[in-house]
Design an enzyme around this catalytic site. Structure first.
Site, short mmCIF file in Angstrom:
data_model
loop_
_atom_site.label_atom_id
_atom_site.label_comp_id
_atom_site.label_asym_id
_atom_site.label_seq_id
_atom_site.Cartn_x
_atom_site.Cartn_y
_atom_site.Cartn_z
CD GLU A 1 9.94 1.76 10.41
OE1 GLU A 1 9.89 2.70 9.62
OE2 GLU A 1 9.83 0.56 10.06
CG LEU B 1 8.33 2.42 4.69
CD1 LEU B 1 8.06 1.17 3.88
CD2 LEU B 1 7.05 3.19 4.92
CE1 TYR C 1 1.06 -0.27 4.42
CE2 TYR C 1 -0.04 1.86 4.40
CZ TYR C 1 0.79 0.95 5.02
OH TYR C 1 1.35 1.26 6.23
CE LYS D 1 3.20 3.08 3.23
NZ LYS D 1 3.33 3.10 4.69
N1 PDD Z 1 2.89 5.00 7.29
N2 PDD Z 1 7.56 3.74 8.79
C1 PDD Z 1 6.43 3.03 8.80
C2 PDD Z 1 6.41 1.71 9.48
C3 PDD Z 1 5.27 3.53 8.17
O1 PDD Z 1 4.14 2.82 8.17
C4 PDD Z 1 5.32 4.82 7.55
C5 PDD Z 1 4.14 5.40 6.84
C6 PDD Z 1 6.54 5.52 7.59
C7 PDD Z 1 6.69 6.88 6.96
O2 PDD Z 1 6.74 6.79 5.55
P1 PDD Z 1 6.23 7.98 4.62
O3 PDD Z 1 6.97 9.20 5.04
O4 PDD Z 1 6.57 7.55 3.26
O5 PDD Z 1 4.74 8.10 4.88
C8 PDD Z 1 7.63 4.95 8.21
C9 PDD Z 1 1.68 5.43 6.61
C10 PDD Z 1 1.47 6.90 6.63
C11 PDD Z 1 0.49 4.62 7.13
O6 PDD Z 1 0.69 3.45 7.34
O7 PDD Z 1 -0.60 5.18 7.29
#
Ligand code: PDD
Length: 284
Positions: A179, A204, A33, A147
């Protein structure tokens, strides 16, 4: 009011948007996703999100449901149909429906689902106060760079945080923060240097993380990409997390240690302002 949801070629009222019970996303979390922010009806850093989607698909040998241009056109159509000014576009690709069997099916066609979530992402009141986080053991799998929708460990971590009265959880593995449960973790040392874990399969590769690092370079803010411990974070001047849904979110407490006097620190506040400015400017 019912949203319009996109499912495999159709824009439908959300009550009519359905996926097979044999869909591998449902049976195996065999799905990836992306979440892109929307400001003023425009997508923020979406090309980078679609590039990461492509990488996730390739890592799992999953077929792509369309080209970047095709998917972007669908995202824009969905934003228009939902009259979305500010919020998020969620998109999910699954390997498709097939009789339950662990091996990847040869003939399944990938499913593409998208929906919007209206919410205030720029003037988010939580960013004014900051959030507290608790550290929790890292129990996720070892390919966190992909992801996937296998997010139960993240849900559990957020429930643990909620039970402790905190806003979020940071995962800790072998004594080091990996993270946040749905974001990347940063600390600001007392000398103003930022620290965030380096890219690997352990985290991620956040799109917002990358944009914030570029802002630091532009602003002359020193950054160290290396692991840090919760103990180092307790002694930090400030902390924050980054994600497409919360942008730069100040962290004012980690476990029982209050940071920057319990209010968002100047570096986090500045980076948030600069990020929102840039996102607004470059959204398309
Ligand atoms: N989550 N690390 C994890 C485990 C994440 O699920 C996310 C993003 C990030 C940040 O990535 P980015 O800057 O590309 O959004 C880091 C999204 C927002 C979610 O699961 O809703």
């Amino acid at each position: 009011m019912s949203r319009t949801v996109y499912v495999n070629g159709d824009f439908l009222p959300e009550a009519d948007a359905k996926i097979s019970v044999f869909d591998r996303g449902f049976l195996f979390a065999d799905a990836v996703y992306e979440v892109s922010a929307v400001i003023g009806g425009k997508l923020v850093d979406n090309a980078a999100h679609l590039a990461r989607l492509d990488r996730s698909l390739k890592e799992l040998g999953m077929a792509s449901p369309g080209t970047g241009e095709e998917i972007t056109a669908l995202q824009r159509e969905l934003i228009a149909q939902n009259d979305l000014d500010e919020g998020l576009v969620y998109l999910q690709v699954t390997r498709g429906a097939a009789d339950r069997d662990f091996g990847y099916p040869k003939d399944a066609a990938p499913s593409l689902v998208m929906f919007t979530q209206a919410r205030t992402v720029t003037d988010n009141p939580t960013a004014e106060t900051g959030i507290s986080v608790v550290t929790v053991p890292e129990i996720r799998w070892q390919r966190r760079d992909i992801k996937t929708v296998g997010l139960l460990a993240a849900c559990m971590a957020k429930e643990t945080a909620k039970a402790a009265g905190a806003g979020d959880a940071w995962f800790v593995e072998d004594g080091y923060v990996t993270e946040g449960s749905s974001n990347n973790a940063f600390i600001v040392k007392t000398d103003g240097t930022l620290v965030t874990r380096q890219l690997s399969t352990e985290i991620l590769h956040g799109i917002t993380r990358k944009a914030v690092i570029a802002l630091c370079e532009r602003e002359g803010i020193t950054l160290e990409e290396r692991p840090f411990t919760p103990e180092e974070a307790y002694e930090a001047a400030e902390a924050f997390s980054t994600s497409a849904s919360a942008f730069v979110m100040p962290v004012v407490k980690i476990d029982d240690r209050i940071l920057s006097n319990g209010a968002p620190g100047p570096v986090a506040a500045k980076l948030r302002t600069l990020y929102v400015e840039m996102a607004r400017e470059l959204a398309e």
